[in-house]
Design a protein around this motif. Structure first.
Motif, PDB file in Angstrom:
ATOM      1  N   GLY A  47      -5.825  -1.212  -2.744  1.00 10.63           N
ATOM      2  CA  GLY A  47      -4.755  -1.082  -1.765  1.00 10.63           C
ATOM      3  C   GLY A  47      -4.732  -2.228  -0.777  1.00 10.63           C
ATOM      4  O   GLY A  47      -3.679  -2.841  -0.531  1.00 10.63           O
ATOM      5  N   THR A  50      -3.746  -5.539  -2.344  1.00  7.94           N
ATOM      6  CA  THR A  50      -2.292  -5.588  -2.561  1.00  7.94           C
ATOM      7  C   THR A  50      -1.554  -5.904  -1.264  1.00  7.94           C
ATOM      8  O   THR A  50      -0.598  -6.692  -1.261  1.00  7.94           O
ATOM      9  CB  THR A  50      -1.793  -4.260  -3.147  1.00  7.94           C
ATOM     10  OG1 THR A  50      -2.518  -3.962  -4.353  1.00  7.94           O
ATOM     11  CG2 THR A  50      -0.317  -4.333  -3.467  1.00  7.94           C
ATOM     12  N   PRO A 301      -3.113   1.136   3.484  1.00  6.50           N
ATOM     13  CA  PRO A 301      -2.140   0.762   2.456  1.00  6.50           C
ATOM     14  C   PRO A 301      -1.223   1.921   2.058  1.00  6.50           C
ATOM     15  O   PRO A 301      -0.036   1.712   1.791  1.00  6.50           O
ATOM     16  CB  PRO A 301      -3.018   0.311   1.282  1.00  6.50           C
ATOM     17  CG  PRO A 301      -4.292  -0.120   1.908  1.00  6.50           C
ATOM     18  CD  PRO A 301      -4.491   0.818   3.068  1.00  6.50           C
ATOM     19  N   TYR A 304       1.371   2.263   4.858  1.00  8.68           N
ATOM     20  CA  TYR A 304       2.383   1.204   4.756  1.00  8.68           C
ATOM     21  C   TYR A 304       3.366   1.498   3.625  1.00  8.68           C
ATOM     22  O   TYR A 304       4.577   1.348   3.776  1.00  8.68           O
ATOM     23  CB  TYR A 304       1.733  -0.154   4.497  1.00  8.68           C
ATOM     24  CG  TYR A 304       0.713  -0.597   5.512  1.00  8.68           C
ATOM     25  CD1 TYR A 304       0.792  -0.207   6.847  1.00  8.68           C
ATOM     26  CD2 TYR A 304      -0.345  -1.422   5.133  1.00  8.68           C
ATOM     27  CE1 TYR A 304      -0.154  -0.614   7.767  1.00  8.68           C
ATOM     28  CE2 TYR A 304      -1.290  -1.844   6.049  1.00  8.68           C
ATOM     29  CZ  TYR A 304      -1.205  -1.438   7.360  1.00  8.68           C
ATOM     30  OH  TYR A 304      -2.143  -1.850   8.269  1.00  8.68           O
ATOM     31  N   CYS A 305       2.822   1.904   2.486  1.00  8.58           N
ATOM     32  CA  CYS A 305       3.664   2.144   1.314  1.00  8.58           C
ATOM     33  C   CYS A 305       4.622   3.310   1.548  1.00  8.58           C
ATOM     34  O   CYS A 305       5.788   3.257   1.147  1.00  8.58           O
ATOM     35  CB  CYS A 305       2.782   2.417   0.092  1.00  8.58           C
ATOM     36  SG  CYS A 305       3.688   2.614  -1.445  1.00  8.58           S
ATOM     37  N   CYS A 306       4.155   4.342   2.222  1.00 15.46           N
ATOM     38  CA  CYS A 306       4.991   5.530   2.430  1.00 15.46           C
ATOM     39  C   CYS A 306       6.046   5.319   3.500  1.00 15.46           C
ATOM     40  O   CYS A 306       7.162   5.851   3.389  1.00 15.46           O
ATOM     41  CB  CYS A 306       4.110   6.726   2.803  1.00 15.46           C
ATOM     42  SG  CYS A 306       3.042   7.305   1.468  1.00 15.46           S
ATOM     43  N   PHE A 311       6.953  -2.957   2.147  1.00 17.31           N
ATOM     44  CA  PHE A 311       5.643  -2.771   1.528  1.00 17.31           C
ATOM     45  C   PHE A 311       5.762  -1.907   0.282  1.00 17.31           C
ATOM     46  O   PHE A 311       5.075  -2.153  -0.721  1.00 17.31           O
ATOM     47  CB  PHE A 311       4.667  -2.151   2.522  1.00 17.31           C
ATOM     48  CG  PHE A 311       3.986  -3.146   3.411  1.00 17.31           C
ATOM     49  CD1 PHE A 311       3.019  -4.000   2.911  1.00 17.31           C
ATOM     50  CD2 PHE A 311       4.314  -3.247   4.750  1.00 17.31           C
ATOM     51  CE1 PHE A 311       2.394  -4.925   3.714  1.00 17.31           C
ATOM     52  CE2 PHE A 311       3.708  -4.170   5.573  1.00 17.31           C
ATOM     53  CZ  PHE A 311       2.736  -5.016   5.060  1.00 17.31           C
ATOM     54  N   ARG A 312       6.630  -0.904   0.320  1.00 13.73           N
ATOM     55  CA  ARG A 312       6.838  -0.067  -0.864  1.00 13.73           C
ATOM     56  C   ARG A 312       7.366  -0.902  -2.027  1.00 13.73           C
ATOM     57  O   ARG A 312       6.925  -0.751  -3.172  1.00 13.73           O
ATOM     58  CB  ARG A 312       7.804   1.066  -0.518  1.00 13.73           C
ATOM     59  CG  ARG A 312       7.911   2.132  -1.592  1.00 13.73           C
ATOM     60  CD  ARG A 312       8.381   3.453  -1.012  1.00 13.73           C
ATOM     61  NE  ARG A 312       9.629   3.331  -0.268  1.00 13.73           N
ATOM     62  CZ  ARG A 312       9.720   3.498   1.052  1.00 13.73           C
ATOM     63  NH1 ARG A 312       8.642   3.779   1.775  1.00 13.73           N
ATOM     64  NH2 ARG A 312      10.887   3.395   1.673  1.00 13.73           N
ATOM     65  N   PHE A 315       4.462  -2.987  -3.375  1.00 16.23           N
ATOM     66  CA  PHE A 315       3.546  -2.217  -4.216  1.00 16.23           C
ATOM     67  C   PHE A 315       4.148  -1.979  -5.599  1.00 16.23           C
ATOM     68  O   PHE A 315       3.435  -2.030  -6.612  1.00 16.23           O
ATOM     69  CB  PHE A 315       3.196  -0.886  -3.548  1.00 16.23           C
ATOM     70  CG  PHE A 315       2.021  -0.965  -2.618  1.00 16.23           C
ATOM     71  CD1 PHE A 315       0.731  -0.832  -3.095  1.00 16.23           C
ATOM     72  CD2 PHE A 315       2.208  -1.186  -1.257  1.00 16.23           C
ATOM     73  CE1 PHE A 315      -0.356  -0.915  -2.246  1.00 16.23           C
ATOM     74  CE2 PHE A 315       1.135  -1.269  -0.390  1.00 16.23           C
ATOM     75  CZ  PHE A 315      -0.155  -1.130  -0.883  1.00 16.23           C
ATOM     76  N   ARG A 316       5.456  -1.705  -5.665  1.00  9.65           N
ATOM     77  CA  ARG A 316       6.084  -1.508  -6.975  1.00  9.65           C
ATOM     78  C   ARG A 316       6.018  -2.782  -7.812  1.00  9.65           C
ATOM     79  O   ARG A 316       5.783  -2.717  -9.029  1.00  9.65           O
ATOM     80  CB  ARG A 316       7.524  -1.038  -6.800  1.00  9.65           C
ATOM     81  CG  ARG A 316       7.655   0.458  -6.550  1.00  9.65           C
ATOM     82  CD  ARG A 316       9.064   0.948  -6.806  1.00  9.65           C
ATOM     83  NE  ARG A 316       9.984   0.509  -5.770  1.00  9.65           N
ATOM     84  CZ  ARG A 316      10.402   1.274  -4.768  1.00  9.65           C
ATOM     85  NH1 ARG A 316       9.959   2.510  -4.658  1.00  9.65           N
ATOM     86  NH2 ARG A 316      11.260   0.801  -3.879  1.00  9.65           N
ATOM     87  N   ASP A 331      13.958  -4.357  -5.013  1.00  9.24           N
ATOM     88  CA  ASP A 331      12.582  -4.609  -4.576  1.00  9.24           C
ATOM     89  C   ASP A 331      12.320  -6.112  -4.448  1.00  9.24           C
ATOM     90  O   ASP A 331      11.684  -6.560  -3.484  1.00  9.24           O
ATOM     91  CB  ASP A 331      11.593  -3.999  -5.568  1.00  9.24           C
ATOM     92  CG  ASP A 331      11.632  -2.480  -5.552  1.00  9.24           C
ATOM     93  OD1 ASP A 331      11.864  -1.912  -4.474  1.00  9.24           O
ATOM     94  OD2 ASP A 331      11.443  -1.870  -6.622  1.00  9.24           O
TER      95      ASP A 331
END
Length: 382
Positions: A47, A50, A301, A304-306, A311-312, A315-316, A331
Motif C-alpha cells: 500500500g 503504491t 493507503p 487514501y484509496c477510499c 488515489f483511487r 491504485f486501479r 483513471d
C-alpha cells in the motif's frame, strides 16, 4: 524495561531489551500470530509503495502536501518491513538471531520512523493551516519542503541515538539478547525521564499541535468564510474539496493515535510496575499491542484509496494486472491530464492556483514568488 528472573517480554521503541523467558507458544498459536503479522506487513508495504509511486510518477500529484505524504509513506513502509518482522520474531522466541549491527539498527530505527511519521502528519496539518486560514501568506517552496523533510529525519535520528548508542548483545543463560545497557542509574530516574520524553515528543506533543491546527481549520471551513473565497460557484466546489481533504487527514491522525495509545500506556505502566512483565500472559498481551501499533502503517493507503478519487484511480492503475481491477480512461485522465480550469490570485507576492476538473476540485497550493514553477499549482488534495 524491567526484567524478571524467569519470565519477561519487552522490546522495541523504548528499550528493546528482553530477559530470560520460559514462554513457549503452541505451534498453532505461533502460526496464527505469524499469519496476522504477515498480512499486516504485505498490506503496509504494498500500500505505501503504491502511494509513493502514485505521487512521484505523476507530475500532477507532486505538491508540498503530497511530498509530506510520501515522507509518511516511506517511514511506514520501512517500519512494517523491518521493525514489525524482526521484532515479532524476537518477541515470540525471546532470542536475538540477527547480530550486533542489526541490534543497533533495531534500537535506532523504530523511534526514528515513528517520529518521522507523526511529524510528517504535523507538517501536513501546518501546511493546510496556512493554505486555509492564511491563504495569502507565503507558502513553503520546493527547496523549503525538502529542508523540512531533512530536518525531520535529522531530529528523529538524534532523538533515537542514545538508545542505539547503548545497545549491545549479551548472553543470558545461553540465550542471545539484544539489550540497551544504560549507564548506572540506581533509582531509574534517568531511564524513566528518557522514555517519557520520547513518548511526549513522538506522540502527545504533535497530537496536541494537530488537534489545535485542525480545530482552527474546521472552524474556518465550517463556520466562517475562508479568506478570499465566496460560497458560490467554483469556490463552493473548491471549499468542499478542502473539507474532504481535511476529513481525510483527521482520520489518518485519529487512526494513528488510537493504534499507538495502548502500546505507549503499556510501556509507561512497565516503568512504574516492572512486575507486569513476570505474568505468564504478558507475551500474548505484548504481541497484540504491538500488532495494533504496527497496523497503523497499513491503514493510510486504504484511507487514501477510499476517500480520494485520484488515489483511487492510481491504485486501479497500479493493480491493473489483477483480474478484478479494471482501470478506465477517466483513471488515466485523473493522474495525467492538465485540469480544465485554473484561476490565479496574486496578492502580497503570493500566487494561488486552483484547479477544477469535472466535479472533483483539488486543494490549492499557494507559494511566494514562484510564478512559472512547475512544482506549484498542482492539486494538493489530489
Amino acid at each position: 524495561m524491567g526484567t524478571c528472573a524467569d519470565t519477561n517480554i519487552s522490546s522495541d521503541l523504548e528499550s528493546n531489551t528482553t530477559g530470560v523467558t520460559t514462554f513457549s507458544m503452541p505451534g498453532w498459536q505461533l502460526a496464527l500470530w505469524a499469519t496476522a503479522y504477515l498480512i499486516l506487513v504485505l498490506v503496509a508495504v504494498m500500500g505505501n509503495a503504491t502511494v509513493i509511486w502514485i505521487i512521484l510518477a505523476h507530475q500532477r500529484m507532486r505538491t508540498v502536501t503530497n511530498y509530506f505524504i510520501v515522507n509518511l509513506a516511506v517511514a511506514d513502509l520501512c517500519m512494517a518491513a523491518f521493525n514489525a518482522v524482526f521484532n515479532f520474531v524476537y518477541a515470540s522466541h525471546n532470542i536475538w538471531y540477527f547480530g550486533r549491527a542489526f541490534c543497533y539498527f533495531q534500537n535506532l530505527f523504530p523511534v526514528t520512523a515513528m517520529f518521522v511519521s507523526i511529524y510528517s502528519m504535523t507538517a501536513i496539518a501546518a501546511d493546510r493551516y496556512m493554505a486555509i486560514v492564511h491563504p495569502f501568506q507565503p507558502r513553503l517552496s520546493a527547496p523549503g519542503t525538502r529542508a523540512v523533510i531533512a530536518g525531520i529525519w535529522l531530529v528523529a535520528l538524534a532523538l533515537a541515538f542514545p538508545q542505539c548508542f547503548y545497545s549491545t548483545i549479551i548472553m543470558d543463560q545461553g540465550a542471545t539478547k539484544c539489550v540497551v545497557a544504560w549507564p548506572e542509574d540506581n533509582d531509574g530516574k534517568i531511564l524513566l525521564l528518557y522514555h517519557l520524553t520520547v513518548i511526549a515528543l513522538i506522540y502527545f506533543l504533535p497530537l496536541v499541535v494537530m488537534f489545535v491546527a485542525y480545530s482552527i481549520i474546521g472552524l474556518t471551513l465550517w463556520r466562517h468564510t475562508v479568506p478570499g473565497y465566496d460560497a458560490h460557484g467554483a469556490n463552493r466546489h473548491y471549499l468542499q474539496a478542502k473539507k474532504k481533504f481535511v476529513k481525510t487527514m483527521v482520520l489518518v491522525v485519529v487512526t494513528f493515535a488510537i493504534c499507538w495509545l495502548p502500546y505507549h500506556l503499556y510501556f509507561i505502566l512497565g516503568n512504574f510496575q516492572e512486575d507486569i512483565y513476570c505474568h505468564k500472559f504478558i507475551q500474548q498481551v505484548y504481541l497484540a499491542l504491538f500488532w495494533l501499533a504496527m497496523s497503523s502503517t497499513m491503514y493510510n493507503p486504504i484511507i487514501y484509496c477510499c476517500l480520494n478519487r485520484r488515489f483511487r484511480s492510481g491504485f486501479r492503475i497500479a493493480f491493473r494486472c489483477c483480474p478484478w481491477v479494471t482501470p478506465t480512461e477517466e483513471d488515466k485522465i485523473e493522474l495525467t491530464h492538465t485540469p480544465s480550469l485554473s484561476r490565479r490570485v496574486n496578492q502580497c507576492h503570493t500566487k494561488e492556483t486552483l484547479f477544477i476538473n469535472g466535479g472533483d476540485v483539488a486543494s490549492s497550493e499557494a507559494t511566494s514568488g514562484q510564478a512559472g514553477d512547475p512544482q506549484h499549482g498542482v492539486p494538493a488534495e489530489s
